[in-house]
Design a protein around this motif. Structure first.
Motif, short mmCIF file in Angstrom:
data_model
loop_
_atom_site.label_atom_id
_atom_site.label_comp_id
_atom_site.label_asym_id
_atom_site.label_seq_id
_atom_site.Cartn_x
_atom_site.Cartn_y
_atom_site.Cartn_z
N GLY A 4 85.17 41.48 -1.49
CA GLY A 4 84.64 40.59 -2.51
C GLY A 4 85.51 39.36 -2.65
O GLY A 4 85.12 38.39 -3.29
N GLY A 5 86.70 39.39 -2.01
CA GLY A 5 87.56 38.23 -2.01
C GLY A 5 87.12 37.23 -0.96
O GLY A 5 86.08 37.37 -0.30
N PHE A 6 87.93 36.20 -0.79
CA PHE A 6 87.58 35.10 0.11
C PHE A 6 87.43 35.58 1.54
O PHE A 6 86.41 35.31 2.20
N VAL A 7 88.42 36.29 2.05
CA VAL A 7 88.41 36.71 3.45
C VAL A 7 87.28 37.70 3.72
O VAL A 7 86.57 37.61 4.72
N ASN A 11 84.15 37.08 6.22
CA ASN A 11 83.90 37.97 7.36
C ASN A 11 82.50 38.57 7.31
O ASN A 11 81.83 38.71 8.35
N ALA A 12 82.05 38.95 6.12
CA ALA A 12 80.71 39.52 5.99
C ALA A 12 79.64 38.49 6.34
O ALA A 12 78.67 38.79 7.05
N LEU A 13 79.81 37.26 5.87
CA LEU A 13 78.85 36.20 6.17
C LEU A 13 78.87 35.86 7.65
O LEU A 13 77.81 35.63 8.26
N SER A 14 80.04 35.84 8.24
CA SER A 14 80.15 35.56 9.68
C SER A 14 79.48 36.66 10.50
O SER A 14 78.76 36.39 11.46
N PHE A 191 80.36 32.67 -1.53
CA PHE A 191 81.45 32.10 -0.74
C PHE A 191 81.70 30.64 -1.10
O PHE A 191 82.85 30.18 -1.07
N ARG A 192 80.65 29.90 -1.46
CA ARG A 192 80.82 28.50 -1.85
C ARG A 192 81.67 28.37 -3.11
O ARG A 192 82.37 27.37 -3.29
N ASN A 193 81.59 29.37 -3.98
CA ASN A 193 82.29 29.29 -5.26
C ASN A 193 83.66 29.95 -5.24
O ASN A 193 84.32 30.04 -6.28
N LEU A 194 84.08 30.42 -4.07
CA LEU A 194 85.41 31.01 -3.96
C LEU A 194 86.41 29.97 -3.48
O LEU A 194 86.10 29.13 -2.63
N LYS A 195 87.62 30.03 -4.01
CA LYS A 195 88.67 29.10 -3.63
C LYS A 195 89.40 29.63 -2.41
O LYS A 195 89.76 30.80 -2.33
#
Length: 205
Positions: A4-7, A11-14, A191-195
Protein backbone atom coordinates in the motif's frame (compact mmCIF):
# COMPACT_ATOMS: atom_id res chain seq x y z
CA UNK A 1 7.45 -1.46 3.80
CA UNK A 2 3.84 -2.53 4.08
CA UNK A 3 1.84 -3.16 0.93
CA UNK A 4 0.00 0.00 0.00
CA UNK A 5 3.09 2.18 0.16
CA UNK A 6 4.80 3.88 -2.74
CA UNK A 7 7.00 0.98 -3.85
CA UNK A 8 4.32 -1.68 -3.46
CA UNK A 9 1.73 0.34 -5.40
CA UNK A 10 4.23 1.10 -8.15
CA UNK A 11 5.17 -2.57 -8.46
CA UNK A 12 1.52 -3.66 -8.55
CA UNK A 13 0.68 -1.10 -11.24
CA UNK A 14 3.75 -2.07 -13.25
CA UNK A 15 2.91 -5.78 -13.02
CA UNK A 16 -0.66 -5.12 -14.17
CA UNK A 17 0.57 -3.25 -17.23
CA UNK A 18 3.12 -5.95 -18.03
CA UNK A 19 0.19 -8.38 -18.00
CA UNK A 20 -1.72 -6.11 -20.39
CA UNK A 21 1.32 -5.96 -22.67
CA UNK A 22 1.62 -9.75 -22.74
CA UNK A 23 -2.09 -10.13 -23.54
CA UNK A 24 -1.80 -7.57 -26.34
CA UNK A 25 1.20 -9.35 -27.87
CA UNK A 26 -0.71 -12.62 -27.63
CA UNK A 27 -3.66 -11.10 -29.50
CA UNK A 28 -1.42 -9.73 -32.23
CA UNK A 29 0.47 -13.00 -32.52
CA UNK A 30 -2.66 -15.16 -32.71
CA UNK A 31 -4.20 -12.91 -35.38
CA UNK A 32 -1.02 -12.94 -37.47
CA UNK A 33 -0.68 -16.72 -37.03
CA UNK A 34 -4.27 -17.29 -38.11
CA UNK A 35 -3.80 -15.17 -41.21
CA UNK A 36 -0.42 -16.69 -42.06
CA UNK A 37 -1.79 -20.25 -41.97
CA UNK A 38 -5.00 -19.18 -43.73
CA UNK A 39 -7.18 -20.14 -40.77
CA UNK A 40 -9.00 -16.80 -41.06
CA UNK A 41 -9.50 -15.33 -44.51
CA UNK A 42 -11.36 -12.17 -43.45
CA UNK A 43 -8.86 -9.33 -43.36
CA UNK A 44 -11.27 -7.20 -41.34
CA UNK A 45 -11.36 -9.74 -38.52
CA UNK A 46 -7.57 -9.98 -38.46
CA UNK A 47 -7.18 -6.20 -38.63
CA UNK A 48 -9.71 -5.77 -35.83
CA UNK A 49 -7.91 -8.19 -33.50
CA UNK A 50 -4.52 -6.65 -34.30
CA UNK A 51 -5.98 -3.17 -33.74
CA UNK A 52 -7.32 -4.17 -30.31
CA UNK A 53 -3.95 -5.69 -29.44
CA UNK A 54 -2.06 -2.58 -30.57
CA UNK A 55 -4.39 -0.31 -28.58
CA UNK A 56 -3.97 -2.44 -25.46
CA UNK A 57 -0.20 -2.40 -25.94
CA UNK A 58 -0.25 1.40 -26.17
CA UNK A 59 -2.33 1.68 -22.99
CA UNK A 60 0.04 -0.70 -21.21
CA UNK A 61 3.03 1.34 -22.37
CA UNK A 62 1.50 4.58 -21.08
CA UNK A 63 0.64 2.98 -17.75
CA UNK A 64 4.06 1.39 -17.37
CA UNK A 65 5.89 4.63 -18.14
CA UNK A 66 3.64 6.53 -15.76
CA UNK A 67 4.25 3.99 -13.01
CA UNK A 68 8.02 3.84 -13.41
CA UNK A 69 8.49 7.60 -13.70
CA UNK A 70 5.65 8.59 -11.34
CA UNK A 71 4.52 10.89 -14.15
CA UNK A 72 1.36 12.74 -13.15
CA UNK A 73 0.15 13.55 -16.68
CA UNK A 74 0.67 10.03 -18.04
CA UNK A 75 -1.06 8.53 -15.03
CA UNK A 76 -4.00 10.91 -15.45
CA UNK A 77 -4.54 10.03 -19.11
CA UNK A 78 -4.01 6.36 -18.28
CA UNK A 79 -6.82 6.56 -15.73
CA UNK A 80 -9.17 8.27 -18.20
CA UNK A 81 -8.49 5.80 -21.01
CA UNK A 82 -8.68 2.74 -18.79
CA UNK A 83 -11.92 3.87 -17.16
CA UNK A 84 -13.47 4.49 -20.60
CA UNK A 85 -12.42 1.02 -21.73
CA UNK A 86 -13.84 -0.40 -18.51
CA UNK A 87 -17.27 1.14 -19.15
CA UNK A 88 -17.40 -0.15 -22.74
CA UNK A 89 -16.12 -3.62 -21.90
CA UNK A 90 -18.39 -3.99 -18.89
CA UNK A 91 -21.40 -2.99 -21.00
CA UNK A 92 -20.52 -5.44 -23.79
CA UNK A 93 -19.90 -8.25 -21.29
CA UNK A 94 -23.26 -7.71 -19.61
CA UNK A 95 -24.94 -7.63 -23.03
CA UNK A 96 -23.32 -10.96 -23.97
CA UNK A 97 -24.60 -12.55 -20.77
CA UNK A 98 -28.09 -11.07 -21.15
CA UNK A 99 -28.81 -12.09 -24.76
CA UNK A 100 -31.61 -14.63 -25.15
CA UNK A 101 -31.70 -17.33 -27.83
CA UNK A 102 -33.84 -15.34 -30.26
CA UNK A 103 -31.52 -12.35 -30.07
CA UNK A 104 -28.52 -14.62 -30.52
CA UNK A 105 -30.00 -16.14 -33.67
CA UNK A 106 -30.75 -12.71 -35.10
CA UNK A 107 -27.21 -11.47 -34.47
CA UNK A 108 -25.72 -14.64 -35.94
CA UNK A 109 -27.75 -14.27 -39.12
CA UNK A 110 -26.83 -10.59 -39.47
CA UNK A 111 -23.16 -11.41 -39.01
CA UNK A 112 -23.42 -14.28 -41.47
CA UNK A 113 -24.92 -12.09 -44.20
CA UNK A 114 -22.36 -9.33 -43.76
CA UNK A 115 -19.20 -11.14 -44.82
CA UNK A 116 -18.67 -13.82 -47.44
CA UNK A 117 -15.17 -14.44 -46.11
CA UNK A 118 -16.62 -15.26 -42.69
CA UNK A 119 -19.13 -17.59 -44.33
CA UNK A 120 -16.33 -19.50 -46.04
CA UNK A 121 -14.35 -19.75 -42.80
CA UNK A 122 -17.35 -21.10 -40.89
CA UNK A 123 -18.30 -23.53 -43.65
CA UNK A 124 -14.76 -24.84 -43.87
CA UNK A 125 -14.34 -25.16 -40.10
CA UNK A 126 -17.75 -26.64 -39.23
CA UNK A 127 -18.15 -28.60 -42.48
CA UNK A 128 -21.59 -27.17 -43.26
CA UNK A 129 -23.20 -25.07 -46.00
CA UNK A 130 -25.45 -22.04 -45.85
CA UNK A 131 -27.03 -20.58 -42.76
CA UNK A 132 -30.59 -21.91 -42.71
CA UNK A 133 -30.53 -23.98 -45.91
CA UNK A 134 -27.94 -25.60 -48.14
CA UNK A 135 -27.37 -23.60 -51.37
CA UNK A 136 -27.51 -26.45 -53.90
CA UNK A 137 -26.92 -24.09 -56.81
CA UNK A 138 -24.29 -21.98 -55.10
CA UNK A 139 -20.78 -22.44 -53.80
CA UNK A 140 -19.63 -23.84 -50.49
CA UNK A 141 -16.18 -24.16 -48.93
CA UNK A 142 -17.01 -27.28 -46.90
CA UNK A 143 -15.51 -30.62 -47.87
CA UNK A 144 -18.91 -32.29 -47.55
CA UNK A 145 -20.16 -30.22 -50.51
CA UNK A 146 -17.79 -31.88 -52.94
CA UNK A 147 -19.04 -34.62 -55.21
CA UNK A 148 -22.31 -35.26 -56.99
CA UNK A 149 -24.34 -35.75 -53.81
CA UNK A 150 -23.45 -33.23 -51.12
CA UNK A 151 -24.15 -34.44 -47.60
CA UNK A 152 -23.93 -31.05 -45.90
CA UNK A 153 -26.38 -29.59 -43.45
CA UNK A 154 -27.04 -25.92 -42.71
CA UNK A 155 -24.65 -24.11 -40.40
CA UNK A 156 -27.28 -22.44 -38.22
CA UNK A 157 -28.00 -25.49 -36.08
CA UNK A 158 -24.31 -26.14 -35.46
CA UNK A 159 -23.55 -22.51 -34.66
CA UNK A 160 -26.55 -22.08 -32.37
CA UNK A 161 -25.50 -25.06 -30.27
CA UNK A 162 -22.33 -23.32 -29.18
CA UNK A 163 -23.36 -19.67 -29.48
CA UNK A 164 -24.76 -19.51 -25.95
CA UNK A 165 -21.68 -21.12 -24.43
CA UNK A 166 -19.35 -18.84 -26.38
CA UNK A 167 -21.28 -15.73 -25.35
CA UNK A 168 -21.23 -16.79 -21.70
CA UNK A 169 -17.50 -17.48 -21.93
CA UNK A 170 -16.80 -14.14 -23.64
CA UNK A 171 -19.01 -12.32 -21.14
CA UNK A 172 -17.23 -13.95 -18.20
CA UNK A 173 -13.77 -13.18 -19.59
CA UNK A 174 -14.88 -9.62 -20.30
CA UNK A 175 -16.12 -9.15 -16.74
CA UNK A 176 -12.84 -10.52 -15.40
CA UNK A 177 -10.72 -8.14 -17.46
CA UNK A 178 -13.03 -5.23 -16.70
CA UNK A 179 -12.40 -5.86 -13.01
CA UNK A 180 -8.63 -5.68 -13.64
CA UNK A 181 -9.16 -2.39 -15.48
CA UNK A 182 -11.04 -0.99 -12.50
CA UNK A 183 -8.17 -2.18 -10.32
CA UNK A 184 -5.75 -0.37 -12.64
CA UNK A 185 -7.73 2.86 -12.34
CA UNK A 186 -7.71 2.59 -8.55
CA UNK A 187 -3.97 1.83 -8.42
CA UNK A 188 -3.16 4.72 -10.76
CA UNK A 189 -5.28 7.13 -8.71
CA UNK A 190 -3.68 5.97 -5.48
CA UNK A 191 -0.18 6.10 -6.93
CA UNK A 192 -0.65 9.68 -8.19
CA UNK A 193 -1.42 10.82 -4.65
CA UNK A 194 1.55 9.10 -3.02
CA UNK A 195 4.75 11.02 -2.34
CA UNK A 196 7.94 9.60 -3.77
CA UNK A 197 10.23 8.97 -0.76
CA UNK A 198 13.27 9.66 -2.95
CA UNK A 199 12.13 13.15 -3.92
CA UNK A 200 12.46 16.42 -2.07
CA UNK A 201 9.96 16.31 0.82
CA UNK A 202 8.99 19.91 0.13
CA UNK A 203 8.48 19.45 -3.61
CA UNK A 204 5.02 19.44 -5.14
CA UNK A 205 4.12 16.15 -6.80
Amino acid sequence: MVCGGFVCTRNALSALNVLYALVSLLLIGVAAWGKWFDLVSSIRVVAGVIGVGAFLLLVAFVGLCGALKHHQVLLFFYMIILFTVFIMQFSVSCACLALNKEQQNHLLEVGWNKSEATQRDVEKTLNCCGFTSVPHNGSCAASCYEGDRPSCGPCSSTIQQTAGEVLRFVGGIGLFFSSTELLGVWLAHRFRNLKDPRSNPGAFL
